[in-house]
Design an enzyme around this catalytic site. Structure first.
Site, mmCIF file in Angstrom:
data_model
loop_
_atom_site.group_PDB
_atom_site.id
_atom_site.type_symbol
_atom_site.label_atom_id
_atom_site.label_comp_id
_atom_site.label_asym_id
_atom_site.label_seq_id
_atom_site.Cartn_x
_atom_site.Cartn_y
_atom_site.Cartn_z
ATOM 1 N N THR A 1 0.805 -1.128 -0.010
ATOM 2 C CA THR A 1 0.087 -0.064 0.137
ATOM 3 C C THR A 1 0.907 1.311 0.159
ATOM 4 O O THR A 1 2.002 1.301 0.133
ATOM 5 C CB THR A 1 -0.973 0.110 1.049
ATOM 6 N N ALA B 1 2.125 5.107 -8.030
ATOM 7 C CA ALA B 1 1.020 4.062 -8.549
ATOM 8 C C ALA B 1 1.660 3.846 -9.832
ATOM 9 O O ALA B 1 1.383 2.387 -10.344
ATOM 10 C CB ALA B 1 -0.526 4.913 -8.831
ATOM 11 N N CYS C 1 4.965 1.543 -8.657
ATOM 12 C CA CYS C 1 4.865 0.298 -7.503
ATOM 13 C C CYS C 1 3.533 -0.482 -7.904
ATOM 14 O O CYS C 1 2.470 -0.085 -8.079
ATOM 15 C CB CYS C 1 4.360 0.851 -5.986
ATOM 16 N N THR D 1 0.499 -0.475 -5.730
ATOM 17 C CA THR D 1 -0.302 0.461 -5.440
ATOM 18 C C THR D 1 -0.924 0.971 -6.401
ATOM 19 O O THR D 1 -0.550 0.874 -7.678
ATOM 20 C CB THR D 1 0.827 1.886 -5.205
#
Length: 185
Positions: free
Chosen positions: A14, A168, A171, A174
């Site tokens: 996250t 985002a 990763c 994410t």
């Protein structure tokens, strides 16, 4: 705990970011919940308001563990009203010393009008040197992007959204579905 295929590594999947600038505090998280290599949910809310809306809180880690810690933090805030740092230190002490709490797997970012703190299960309460902090698997990407944008963007939310999008894009744990909470400071 760094292998994302290991179910114990779930808290790495996250990204949570907090930015303070020009009288505004913004906390953002992505919405992806992953178990190993599988995306279980894409729109989870990992940031929220606690303490009557006066504190923003975000977590990376096991959801039930994080909620247990948020409840404990709120109890500490009732005991020490308007003293987030004191409440955070008391929570960290408990987390470090109580056997039941030592098993909890989560990291927290909490912020009020005065400070932003990262609370860890190792007993750490860290206040960032700069006005930006992040946790989670995409945390370093979001942190680097936000710090790079900080001097060039005036709005905390704009910085946060752009930085989270960069995280985002890099990763795999994410996603681009962001939850956003703001507080005037």
């Amino acid at each position: 705990m760094t292998n994302p295929q290991d179910s114990k590594a779930i808290w790495h999947g996250t990204t949570v970011l907090a930015v303070r600038k020009n009288g505004k505090l913004v906390m953002l998280s992505d919405g992806q919940v992953s178990m190993g290599q599988t995306i279980m949910k894409g729109n989870a809310r990992k940031v929220r308001r606690i303490a009557g809306g006066q504190i923003l809180a975000g977590f990376a880690g096991a959801t039930a563990d994080a909620f247990t810690l948020f409840e404990r933090l709120e109890a500490k805030l009732e005991r020490f009203p308007d003293q987030l740092q004191r409440a955070a230190v008391e929570l960290a002490k408990d987390w470090r010393t109580e056997k039941y709490l030592q098993k909890l797997e989560a990291l927290l970012i909490v912020a009020d009008k005065h400070s932003t703190l990262v609370i860890t299960g190792a007993g750490d309460v860290l206040e960032p040197e700069h006005h930006v902090v992040s946790i989670g698997s995409g945390g370093n990407y979001a942190l680097a992007a936000a710090r790079g944008l900080y001097d060039y963007e005036e709005d905390a939310e704009t910085i946060g959204r752009k930085a989270m999008q960069i995280a985002a894009d890099i990763c795999v744990y994410t996603n681009g579905h962001f939850s956003v909470e703001t507080l005037e400071i």
